[in-house]
Design an enzyme around this catalytic site. Structure first.
Site, mmCIF file in Angstrom:
data_model
loop_
_atom_site.group_PDB
_atom_site.id
_atom_site.type_symbol
_atom_site.label_atom_id
_atom_site.label_comp_id
_atom_site.label_asym_id
_atom_site.label_seq_id
_atom_site.Cartn_x
_atom_site.Cartn_y
_atom_site.Cartn_z
ATOM 1 N N HIS A 50 0.795 -1.222 0.000
ATOM 2 C CA HIS A 50 0.000 0.000 0.000
ATOM 3 C C HIS A 50 0.834 1.281 0.000
ATOM 4 O O HIS A 50 0.307 2.355 -0.302
ATOM 5 C CB HIS A 50 -0.933 0.011 1.214
ATOM 6 N N GLU A 158 -7.701 -12.348 2.033
ATOM 7 C CA GLU A 158 -8.324 -11.031 2.041
ATOM 8 C C GLU A 158 -9.368 -10.835 0.947
ATOM 9 O O GLU A 158 -9.811 -9.708 0.717
ATOM 10 C CB GLU A 158 -7.240 -9.955 1.909
ATOM 11 N N ASP A 184 -9.744 -5.731 3.912
ATOM 12 C CA ASP A 184 -9.918 -6.061 2.502
ATOM 13 C C ASP A 184 -11.035 -7.075 2.293
ATOM 14 O O ASP A 184 -11.695 -7.064 1.249
ATOM 15 C CB ASP A 184 -8.610 -6.562 1.900
#
Length: 261
Positions: A50, A158, A184
């Site tokens: 990320h 996720e 997620d």
């Protein structure tokens, strides 16, 4: 003079059925990695999915790894895809603990884990042989055996597809751990920003049950210390306590709130 690669503290904790505690350093600071080790944390999580440096940036990884070596804290490095080339690159830099994002099938996981091994599941592995930092530039004793024994590769569960294939993923030989990703999962189930939605909580519980049944160590996020203690008691072995920016926010906000001026 030959050197022996250092042992993997995180792997030792998991093998001993102990709980490893760590923090997400979202500043990607070697100073803070070293400081967290001085404070006694077992691992520092670096999320290269990320934010942060490119996972291909070996020089940045070198600096962070040297900081971890100074206090013998482990780096837990998340890479954005199950790309075998990326697995090999990170491990050659000296990373010992990887977890892979965005997996959907057991075959993806198998390729990632096999890329971390010179020998895999009784057959040839897919790790490239060279003299990188991981081997102390060719000076380490018994490099092949030690790397295969000490390297830990896990996955984040996720998304709904991974959940559908969960039993097969957890059955992949030499899978190091499964890390539950409720934020997620919430997106995947159509409830972004709602990790406490019942559908998401049911999915988390499914990962918890399946990991326990498969004997695969379980990792996850701690939402406050009450939650951390509850998860540790229920069988989680890798627990993230929070983040650098979250800790700074909490402390600075309390200072400002307590100011009488």
């Amino acid at each position: 003079m030959a050197e022996s690669p250092r042992t993997n503290r995180l792997r030792r904790l998991l093998d001993g059925d102990d709980v490893a505690l760590g923090v997400l350093d979202n500043t990607y600071s070697p100073t803070l990695v070293e400081f967290y080790g001085e404070l006694g944390l077992d691992f520092v999580w670096l999320d290269l999915e990320h934010a942060g440096p490119s996972p291909w940036d070996g020089e940045r990884l070198d600096d962070l790894l040297r900081a971890a070596d100074a206090t013998e804290v482990e780096l837990l490095v998340r890479i954005p895809t199950p790309d075998p080339a990326l697995v090999r690159k990170a491990l050659d830099a000296g990373v010992r603990n990887l977890f892979v994002s965005r997996v959907e099938t057991a075959e993806e996981v198998r390729r990632a884990v096999r890329a971390s091994r010179f020998r895999y599941d009784g057959d040839a592995g897919d790790r490239g042989f060279a003299n990188p930092r991981a081997s102390r530039w060719g000076t380490a004793d018994d490099y092949v055996r030690t790397e295969d024994e000490e390297t830990l590769v896990g996955v984040t569960i996720e998304n709904r597809t991974a959940l559908d294939n969960l039993d097969e993923i957890l059955d992949v030989p030499e899978l190091g751990f499964a890390f539950v990703g409720p934020l997620d999962l919430a997106v995947s189930f159509g409830h972004p920003g709602e990790p406490n939605h019942q559908e998401v909580q049911d999915a988390v519980a499914e990962v918890e049950r399946a990991s326990t049944d498969a004997g695969v160590p379980l990792g996850g996020l701690g939402f406050g210390m009450e939650d951390v203690n509850k998860k540790a008691d229920s069988g989680y072995q890798i627990l993230n306590l929070g983040s650098t920016t979250g800790a700074v926010k909490q402390v600075v906000t309390s200072w400002l709130d307590d100011f009488d001026g």
